[in-house]
Design an enzyme around this catalytic site. Structure first.
Site, PDB file in Angstrom:
ATOM      1  CG  ASP A  29      -2.021   0.757   1.118  1.00  0.00           C
ATOM      2  OD1 ASP A  29      -2.239   1.485  -0.082  1.00  0.00           O
ATOM      3  OD2 ASP A  29      -2.741   0.935   2.085  1.00  0.00           O
ATOM      4  NE  ARG A  42      -4.022   6.836  -7.532  1.00  0.00           N
ATOM      5  CZ  ARG A  42      -3.805   6.509  -6.391  1.00  0.00           C
ATOM      6  NH1 ARG A  42      -3.781   7.331  -5.315  1.00  0.00           N
ATOM      7  NH2 ARG A  42      -3.985   5.135  -6.063  1.00  0.00           N
ATOM      8  CG  ASN A  77      -7.393  -2.232  -6.366  1.00  0.00           C
ATOM      9  OD1 ASN A  77      -6.254  -3.023  -6.014  1.00  0.00           O
ATOM     10  ND2 ASN A  77      -7.771  -1.444  -5.233  1.00  0.00           N
TER      11      ASN A  77
HETATM   12  C1  FPP Z   1      -1.497   0.095  -3.566  1.00  0.00           C
HETATM   13  O1  FPP Z   1      -1.149   1.371  -3.441  1.00  0.00           O
HETATM   14  C2  FPP Z   1      -0.984  -0.445  -4.853  1.00  0.00           C
HETATM   15  C3  FPP Z   1      -1.671  -1.282  -5.815  1.00  0.00           C
HETATM   16  C4  FPP Z   1      -3.103  -1.431  -5.876  1.00  0.00           C
HETATM   17  C5  FPP Z   1      -0.963  -1.927  -6.934  1.00  0.00           C
HETATM   18  C6  FPP Z   1       0.241  -2.562  -6.622  1.00  0.00           C
HETATM   19  C7  FPP Z   1       1.023  -3.231  -7.848  1.00  0.00           C
HETATM   20  C8  FPP Z   1       2.333  -3.224  -8.001  1.00  0.00           C
HETATM   21  C9  FPP Z   1       3.223  -2.683  -7.191  1.00  0.00           C
HETATM   22  C10 FPP Z   1       2.641  -3.985  -9.130  1.00  0.00           C
HETATM   23  C11 FPP Z   1       2.920  -5.328  -8.949  1.00  0.00           C
HETATM   24  C12 FPP Z   1       3.352  -5.822 -10.386  1.00  0.00           C
HETATM   25  C13 FPP Z   1       3.472  -7.190 -10.619  1.00  0.00           C
HETATM   26  C14 FPP Z   1       3.641  -7.785 -12.251  1.00  0.00           C
HETATM   27  C15 FPP Z   1       3.419  -8.231  -9.442  1.00  0.00           C
HETATM   28  P1  FPP Z   1      -2.285   2.615  -3.607  1.00  0.00           P
HETATM   29  O2  FPP Z   1      -2.430   3.011  -4.981  1.00  0.00           O
HETATM   30  O3  FPP Z   1      -3.585   2.009  -2.703  1.00  0.00           O
HETATM   31  O4  FPP Z   1      -1.756   3.748  -2.857  1.00  0.00           O
HETATM   32  P2  FPP Z   1      -2.476   4.858  -2.116  1.00  0.00           P
HETATM   33  O5  FPP Z   1      -2.866   4.164  -0.851  1.00  0.00           O
HETATM   34  O6  FPP Z   1      -1.336   5.611  -1.573  1.00  0.00           O
HETATM   35  O7  FPP Z   1      -3.321   5.453  -2.914  1.00  0.00           O
END
Ligand code: FPP
Length: 251
Positions: A29, A42, A77
């Site tokens: 996160d 983002r 998501n």
């Molecule tokens: C949460 O941060 C993150 C995600 C929903 C995406 C995570 C995905 C990756 C790191 C890519 C992984 C790739 C592979 C191929 C395995 P958020 O967007 O919710 O952050 P925030 O809470 O600060 O808005």
């Protein structure tokens, strides 16, 4: 080409090899907040999130942790802006294509879990290819939860078991925890020992609901793109100080 020295390449001496978690899960996160803090879109946070994940995967392998499971995309998501969802799908596909050779070299077995049939067809094909090619790899089991929901995983296991009962190949009395676990996505992976969540939220967010039953939880305020080996070391050191009783008392 200059090779960047990797910090904490070896298992740090204060960690006890015999007491390492066998299976670690990460709720990655804070990508969006990381980007916002820097005035970036983002998606840049997600890009850096991939780098962080690659390093933690390599670290698990270097230190001898058998399994890493990462929450990449939850069933909720889909509710994000369309362009972010599209970016993430394209990112998963590109990362898979680019990293497959290295996963083979590093002996990583990758599997994707979740409702994969709802993902773009081109991503599904890339997933199939990566899972097929790495199936025999042994050094580490890397599981990526994509379009994953813990409740949905439990329901699909129930459906499969119910079907077997209906067909008469299984008796209701035969249903126990072990049999149930064989119907979960994580079948064949060690029990979950440690769940890490970055960016401070104290929630499980529908991740590995069954598997988390006796896992240790570790929450850090660090945002996922900043979660590196030093942070991972802290998490494992904290895990090793826990007294895991599994509901029993010490005699
Ligand atoms: C949460 O941060 C993150 C995600 C929903 C995406 C995570 C995905 C990756 C790191 C890519 C992984 C790739 C592979 C191929 C395995 P958020 O967007 O919710 O952050 P925030 O809470 O600060 O808005």
């Amino acid at each position: 080409m200059t090779v960047k020295p990797t910090i904490l390449q070896e298992l740090p001496p204060d960690l006890v090899r015999e007491r390492l978690p066998r299976h670690v899960a990460v709720i990655m996160d804070g990508n969006g907040r990381w980007a916002k803090q820097r005035g970036l879109p983002r998606i840049m946070g997600h890009r850096r999130g991939v780098d962080a994940l690659k390093d933690i995967l390599r670290c698990c392998k270097d230190w001898g942790i058998q399994a890493l499971t990462a929450y990449a995309f939850s069933t909720e998501n889909w509710g994000r802006p369309l362009e972010e969802v599209d970016f993430l799908m394209t990112l998963f596909e590109r990362v898979l294509r680019q990293e497959l050779r290295e996963m083979m070299e590093e002996d990583v077995q990758i599997r994707f879990v979740g409702n994969l049939s709802a993902l773009p067809k081109s991503l599904q094909l890339e997933i199939e290819r990566a899972m097929d090619q790495t199936r025999q790899n042994k050094s580490i089991q890397f599981t990526v939860a994509t379009n994953y929901g813990g409740r949905q995983e439990i329901i699909q296991a129930c459906r499969e078991i119910a079907r077997k009962v209906q067909q008469g190949v299984l008796q209701p009395e035969e249903i126990d925890e072990t049999l149930f676990e064989h119907h979960l996505y994580t079948d064949g992976i060690s029990d979950l020992d440690l769940m890490i969540r970055t960016s401070g939220e104290m929630r499980i967010s529908n991740f590995l609901l069954w598997q988390v039953a006796y896992a240790e939880l570790y929450v850090t305020d660090t945002l996922w793109p900043d979660f590196d080996r030093v942070e991972f070391h802290r998490a494992i050191a904290s895990y090793q100080q826990r007294d895991r009783r599994f509901g029993k008392v010490k005699v």
